[in-house]
Design a protein around this motif. Sequence first.
Motif, PDB file in Angstrom:
ATOM      1  N   ASN A  58       0.801  -1.215   0.000  1.00 39.74           N
ATOM      2  CA  ASN A  58       0.000   0.000   0.000  1.00 39.74           C
ATOM      3  C   ASN A  58       0.839   1.272   0.000  1.00 39.74           C
ATOM      4  N   ALA A 319      -1.071   5.573   2.089  1.00 40.39           N
ATOM      5  CA  ALA A 319      -2.018   5.058   1.098  1.00 40.39           C
ATOM      6  C   ALA A 319      -1.254   4.434  -0.064  1.00 40.39           C
ATOM      7  N   GLU A 322       1.614   6.271  -2.171  1.00 38.93           N
ATOM      8  CA  GLU A 322       2.059   7.470  -1.452  1.00 38.93           C
ATOM      9  C   GLU A 322       3.580   7.471  -1.263  1.00 38.93           C
TER      10      GLU A 322
END
Length: 338
Positions: A58, A319, A322
């Motif tokens: 992520n 996120a 990111e």
Amino acid sequence: MTAPTPTELTYPDIEAAAARIAGRVRPVTVAPAQPGTLAEAASPTAATWSSGPAEDPNASGLLFALEFMQYTGTFKARGAQNFIQSHLAEGTFPEAGVTIASGGNAGLACAWAARAAQVPATVFLPTTAPSVKVERLRSYGARVELVGSEFAEAAAACHAFVASSGALASHAYDHPLIAAGAGTLMTEILAQVPDLDTVVVSVGGGGLFAGVATAATYHGVRTVAVEPENCRALSAAIEAGEPVDVTVDSVASDSLGARRATPLALAAARSDLVTSVLVSDEAIIGARQHLWDQHRLAVEHAAATALAGVHGSGGYVPAEGEKVGVVLCGANTSLGDL
């Protein structure tokens, strides 16, 4: 009449600081946490540090801002240079020189910047200060005054010295010139990584945070402010709506042990782009050990606090895609406990 101290930093304050200290500090190095380019760095995160971080799908990039390579070993050199150079430029630097009560990173930075500017510096310390700190301060050419058995007594003597001599009083973090100088770190990071999404920084009294967050917010970059659970001056100020006193009890309290955050820090924290995170001492110790074991980076607990803020439960979770920059702010530490 003395002008009131500003309670909010502006980006032009940081731009002015950058111009003043250009060529006087060491530009920050930004490096990927894992092999690869700055654009492709993998971001390691994990709930624990026992077997080393695993890659997190992520997050697309974790970067380290290696500010511990700064002169005197911490970011404090930036604010000290800006403070002294500003007063020299304005013609407001007294013959008695600059003075500060600090045996830590701020005192070292003040003495170093004063030597570079060829102006007198007087540093007040309690008599219990480690001799290694005293000798290092003297090596920078500072006059060292040992007063009392506690820091409060040394601070009181410093105030008395200012009143009697007219010396210029500096501070570890609670001054707009000090905070603006610290903020130049963010402008240098963005010059190297213009598409940075988030910067992560540890917080004590808030000088570094105020400067970095002001610059980050101006550029639309998120700031994650990380504090030890039991040294939470900024978090408490945010909750109370004003600076308040907090207890100080953490492995990182030697650098992050301010009893209250500055108004400058609270003002910067009111941005929608700022997130406050608290971490345990266990997480801080683990992050510091990881930086040594996996990267051979020996940093202070204060610097490891920032990394702890993006690892483990309760921290900031990036996120997908990111790009996150973690500021490793200082390395005045002992290798004996690594």
